[in-house]
Design an enzyme around this catalytic site. Structure first.
Site, short mmCIF file in Angstrom:
data_model
loop_
_atom_site.label_atom_id
_atom_site.label_comp_id
_atom_site.label_asym_id
_atom_site.label_seq_id
_atom_site.Cartn_x
_atom_site.Cartn_y
_atom_site.Cartn_z
N GLU A 200 0.91 -1.05 0.00
CA GLU A 200 0.09 -0.15 0.01
C GLU A 200 0.82 1.16 0.04
OE1 GLU A 200 -2.81 -0.17 3.08
OE2 GLU A 200 -3.99 -1.79 2.15
N LYS A 332 -15.87 -2.17 0.44
CA LYS A 332 -15.03 -2.81 -0.65
C LYS A 332 -15.85 -3.64 -1.48
CE LYS A 332 -10.86 -3.27 2.09
NZ LYS A 332 -10.31 -4.23 3.55
P1 PGA Z 1 -6.76 -6.25 2.33
O1 PGA Z 1 -6.91 -5.48 3.82
O2 PGA Z 1 -5.53 -6.60 2.38
O3 PGA Z 1 -7.87 -7.30 2.54
O4 PGA Z 1 -6.96 -5.40 1.21
C1 PGA Z 1 -6.84 -4.15 3.90
C2 PGA Z 1 -7.58 -3.73 5.12
O5 PGA Z 1 -7.70 -4.58 5.86
O6 PGA Z 1 -8.13 -2.64 5.39
ZN ZN Z 2 -9.07 -3.16 7.32
#
Ligand code: PGA
Ligand code: ZN
Length: 420
Positions: A200, A332
């Site tokens: 990220e 999401k």
């Molecule tokens: P992810 O997690 O790796 O599942 O995208 C990001 C998050 O926990 O916000």
């Molecule tokens: Zn999260």
């Protein structure tokens, strides 16, 4: 204007982790939509299944053999019908047959093709004339937990949210400056700091949780002073990955400390007070709706957000609403598959005073559609990182939307954080 779907093309591309992912083109006579699906690493148990057995190759085959014949000929404007058709073709509860990411890419690419066919941007098409509010960007600055490993902090994400800014550009720019300042502080602190970053784009450093808080607080304080507005602090504890169901404790291995639910609650309240936290995500594991409710009652002026807890699922949010668990929800879209499913959850959130927080995944591409969705669906916050290509793609798209809106552009109302 009718936008009959003439063709659907699915292909294999890669995300920022180098993992295979699906990208879909939806073509109408007058327009076009292209969407690539993201992927999580610290996934919630209640998320849909991303791909059928056989992975992306099999998903593409299903698009060609089963999905395209049903969807081609439909109108791209008919989102509900398209999403219903995807559910029908799949036939399972969790998209295990065609893959949730397949559904995601088709569903969103149809919306984009419809917007494009009508000469509109996606946020205008989905949100109408009233959509003119920009979300506050919330971004990862220091990585830990499953996203970093090694000698990094146990807490997954140390976040910045510049909620005092007047414009999106100012807020995004403040976040970038805080991120940069943290890099400088870390280099000074540790001669061996390599400048490494996670998926990220957040720093990966050999520091503990307490040190990470100190570094972030120092950077935020300095930048708030320089810029004349508040750069606030948030965290994602991603507690499901700390939780040991056997011991019934959160295991902070880096600190060599274990906390039961009560101690976890006290710890988070202490942190909130000490660092004036504006945002706390997944402070408890994904089945502990009760502790979420208790924290929400005791904490002041802070977004208490469920990610793994809700997994963008309206049934799970309903349970949270009834119990008063949290006051914000991570959105999401690929946790549920289609745009219609996500919209149902967002509507429920808005009706019940929960702030929807539009979010990227740790494995992502330069696809920028969630930036448009955040504005369309009135999300007061977007969580999409600070730097790194896939993150910058979302930030830059919001800068363009703000410019496009001109005088009509307004930052979202985050009344709750005014007191932080
Ligand atoms: P992810 O997690 O790796 O599942 O995208 C990001 C998050 O926990 O916000
Ligand atoms: Zn999260």
């Amino acid at each position: 204007m009718a936008a009959v779907i003439e063709d659907i093309i699915a292909r294999k591309v890669f995300n920022n982790r180098g993992e295979e992912t699906i990208e879909v083109d939806v073509i109408t006579a007058q327009g076009f939509g292209r969407v690539a699906a993201p992927a999580g690493k610290s996934r919630g148990k209640a998320e849909v299944v991303y791909y059928p057995t056989g992975g992306v190759d099999q998903a593409i085959k299903k698009v060609d053999d089963l999905i395209a014949p049903e969807i081609v000929g439909l109108n791209a404007d008919c989102q509900e019908e398209i999403d219903k058709t995807l559910h029908e073709i799949d036939g399972s509860k969790d998209f295990r047959s065609i893959g949730g990411n397949t559904a995601y890419a088709i569903s969103l690419a149809c919306a984009e093709a419809a917007a494009n066919s009508n000469g509109l941007l996606l946020f205008q098409y989905l949100g109408g004339h009233i959509a003119h509010e920009l979300p506050y960007p919330l971004g990862n600055t220091i990585s830990g937990g499953q996203h970093a490993g090694g000698r990094s902090p146990d807490i997954q994400e140390f976040l910045v949210i510049s909620h005092g800014a007047d414009t999106f550009l100012e807020a995004a720019s403040a976040n970038v400056q805080v991120h940069k300042r943290i890099g400088e502080i870390l280099s000074k602190k540790d001669k061996l700091f390599s400048g490494g970053r996670s998926d990220e784009g957040a720093w990966v450093a050999n520091i503990g949780n307490a040190e990470a808080f100190e570094v972030l607080a120092k950077a935020c304080e300095e930048k708030s002073g320089e810029l004349g507005f508040k750069c606030g602090i948030g965290i994602d504890l991603a507690s499901s990955s700390l939780w040991s169901a056997k011991e019934k404790k959160y295991d902070y291995t880096r600190e060599n400390q274990k906390r039961d639910s009560g101690e976890q609650l006290e710890y988070v309240l202490e942190l909130a007070k000490k660092y004036h936290l504006a945002y706390v995500e997944d402070p408890f594991h994904e089945e502990d709706f009760g502790s979420f409710a208790e924290l929400s009652k005791k904490i002041k002026n802070c977004l208490v957000c469920g990610d793994d807890l809700f997994t963008t699922n309206s049934e799970r949010l309903n349970r949270g609403v009834k119990m008063h668990s949290g006051n914000a929800i991570i959105i999401k879209v690929n946790q549920v598959g289609t745009l219609s499913d996500a919209w149902e959850t967002i509507e429920l959130a808005l009706r019940n005073g929960y702030a929807p927080v539009m979010s990227h995944r740790s494995g992502d591409t330069c696809d920028w559609h969630i930036a448009q969705l955040a504005v369309a669906f009135k999300c007061p916050v977007i969580k999409a990182g600070v730097v790194e290509g896939a993150r910058t793609a979302k930030m830059n798209e919001l800068i363009r939307i703000e410019e496009f809106l001109g005088d009509r552009a307004k930052m979202a109302d985050l009344e709750m954080l005014k007191e932080v």
